[in-house]
Design a protein around this motif. Structure first.
Motif, PDB file in Angstrom:
ATOM      1  N   LEU A 137       1.512   9.257  -5.523  1.00 60.22           N
ATOM      2  CA  LEU A 137       1.945  10.581  -5.107  1.00 60.22           C
ATOM      3  C   LEU A 137       2.795  11.228  -6.196  1.00 60.22           C
ATOM      4  CD1 LEU A 137       1.959  12.532  -2.618  1.00 60.22           C
ATOM      5  CD2 LEU A 137       4.121  11.453  -1.971  1.00 60.22           C
ATOM      6  N   ALA A 138       3.708  10.440  -6.765  1.00 62.49           N
ATOM      7  CA  ALA A 138       4.578  10.963  -7.814  1.00 62.49           C
ATOM      8  C   ALA A 138       3.824  11.240  -9.103  1.00 62.49           C
ATOM      9  CB  ALA A 138       5.719   9.974  -8.076  1.00 62.49           C
ATOM     10  N   ARG A 161      -7.355  -0.560  -6.440  1.00 59.56           N
ATOM     11  CA  ARG A 161      -7.387  -1.063  -7.818  1.00 59.56           C
ATOM     12  C   ARG A 161      -6.011  -1.566  -8.249  1.00 59.56           C
ATOM     13  NH1 ARG A 161      -9.032   3.262 -10.026  1.00 59.56           N
ATOM     14  NH2 ARG A 161      -6.973   4.022 -10.658  1.00 59.56           N
ATOM     15  N   ASP A 162      -4.972  -0.782  -7.954  1.00 58.61           N
ATOM     16  CA  ASP A 162      -3.624  -1.198  -8.339  1.00 58.61           C
ATOM     17  C   ASP A 162      -3.121  -2.354  -7.484  1.00 58.61           C
ATOM     18  OD1 ASP A 162      -3.755   0.784 -10.186  1.00 58.61           O
ATOM     19  OD2 ASP A 162      -2.064   1.959  -9.421  1.00 58.61           O
ATOM     20  N   LEU A 163      -3.663  -2.464  -6.287  1.00 64.20           N
ATOM     21  CA  LEU A 163      -3.289  -3.580  -5.422  1.00 64.20           C
ATOM     22  C   LEU A 163      -4.001  -4.867  -5.836  1.00 64.20           C
ATOM     23  CD1 LEU A 163      -1.559  -4.173  -2.877  1.00 64.20           C
ATOM     24  CD2 LEU A 163      -3.578  -3.631  -1.496  1.00 64.20           C
ATOM     25  N   THR A 177      -0.809  10.386   6.183  1.00 66.02           N
ATOM     26  CA  THR A 177       0.024  10.359   7.386  1.00 66.02           C
ATOM     27  C   THR A 177       1.094   9.276   7.285  1.00 66.02           C
ATOM     28  OG1 THR A 177      -1.749  11.227   8.786  1.00 66.02           O
ATOM     29  CG2 THR A 177       0.012  10.012   9.890  1.00 66.02           C
ATOM     30  N   LEU A 178       0.717   8.114   6.795  1.00 65.33           N
ATOM     31  CA  LEU A 178       1.697   7.042   6.609  1.00 65.33           C
ATOM     32  C   LEU A 178       2.796   7.473   5.638  1.00 65.33           C
ATOM     33  CD1 LEU A 178      -0.686   3.947   6.352  1.00 65.33           C
ATOM     34  CD2 LEU A 178       0.853   4.505   8.252  1.00 65.33           C
ATOM     35  N   ILE A 210       0.842  -1.207   0.000  1.00 58.25           N
ATOM     36  CA  ILE A 210       0.000   0.000   0.000  1.00 58.25           C
ATOM     37  C   ILE A 210       0.873   1.252   0.000  1.00 58.25           C
ATOM     38  CG2 ILE A 210      -1.596   1.350   1.415  1.00 58.25           C
ATOM     39  CD1 ILE A 210      -2.880  -1.309   2.276  1.00 58.25           C
ATOM     40  N   LEU A 211       1.922   1.246   0.797  1.00 59.73           N
ATOM     41  CA  LEU A 211       2.824   2.390   0.832  1.00 59.73           C
ATOM     42  C   LEU A 211       3.533   2.560  -0.504  1.00 59.73           C
ATOM     43  CD1 LEU A 211       4.541   2.382   4.341  1.00 59.73           C
ATOM     44  CD2 LEU A 211       3.199   4.217   3.320  1.00 59.73           C
ATOM     45  N   ARG A 212       3.972   1.461  -1.097  1.00 60.48           N
ATOM     46  CA  ARG A 212       4.661   1.536  -2.392  1.00 60.48           C
ATOM     47  C   ARG A 212       3.742   2.136  -3.444  1.00 60.48           C
ATOM     48  NH1 ARG A 212       3.945  -1.732  -6.359  1.00 60.48           N
ATOM     49  NH2 ARG A 212       3.106  -3.397  -5.017  1.00 60.48           N
TER      50      ARG A 212
END
Length: 231
Positions: A25-26, A40-42, A61-62, A17-19
């Motif tokens: 974000l980018a 969806r991407d997961l 926040t993460l 999820i962070l990845r």
């Protein structure tokens, strides 16, 4: 990863999820982050992601904590090989480590030091610790230089008495013994260091102003070191 198979699976999902959050974000920017898009991407339904991350703000926040932590780890790793008594070199290395990470991770840097995300307020109890690691390291460099007697305490501009209480509170929070004159200039150096990085990351100098921004940054670091009393 450690723990039971279920714990390891949860850790892996959180890492994924962070990845994906960093990728979004980018690509799309912080304001456009969406848990549905992450799901969806997961490759899972959105309700499955909510079992791990409660909201978009929780994901932000993460990502904020993740960004601050990686930036501080980058600085610590860069300083690991610098001699303990080489205070000016430590300052230079710290500055270059911040700049290098920011240029490598402009979207994550923007999340930390750019414009606030509309409607999002970072929880201080979770972000202050990671978010102050770099400035604490900077203050430690100044404190070590002061204890070693190699810091030339500037006296040309007196610190106003009205700042004494604020500087005393900051000194207590940081656990340092450096005098007001150094601490006040340390705040200036902190702001100027990140200001110089911001100008480069966000293109504020323009495309044709400086042919070698790295040399300009080197010069700025040397001026800032002199400003705060590092020889």
């Amino acid at each position: 990863m450690t723990g039971t198979p279920r714990a390891r699976a949860r850790q892996q999902t959180m890492a994924d999820i962070l990845r994906i959050g960093r990728e979004h974000l980018a690509t799309h920017g912080a304001a456009a982050l969406s848990l549905r898009a992450v799901a969806r991407d997961l490759g899972v339904v959105s309700s499955a992601v909510y079992r791990y991350v409660a909201s978009r703000d929780e994901l932000l926040t993460l990502l904020v904590v993740d960004g601050y932590t990686e930036l501080a780890d980058t600085v610590d790793e860069a300083l690991a090989d610098v001699a303990a008594d080489a205070h000016t070199e430590q300052f230079r290395v710290l500055g270059h480590a911040v700049r290098a990470w920011a240029l490598r991770e402009p979207a994550r840097y923007a999340l930390l030091f750019g414009s606030p995300v509309p409607g999002y307020h970072a929880p201080a109890e979770r972000t202050t610790g990671p978010g102050t690691r770099v400035v604490v390291r900077l203050v430690r460099i100044l404190g070590d230089a002061h204890v070693a007697g190699t810091l030339r305490i500037p006296t040309t501009v007196a610190v106003p008495d009205t700042l004494t209480a604020d500087l005393g509170r900051i000194r207590a929070e940081l656990g340092t013994g450096i005098p007001d004159a150094v601490l006040a200039r340390g705040v200036l150096v902190w702001a100027a260091l990140f200001g110089a990085v911001n100008f480069e990351v966000f293109g504020q100098y323009g495309t044709d102003t400086f042919t070698d921004p790295g040399q300009l940054f080197d010069h700025h670091l040397a001026v800032l070191a002199e400003t705060v009393g590092l020889s």
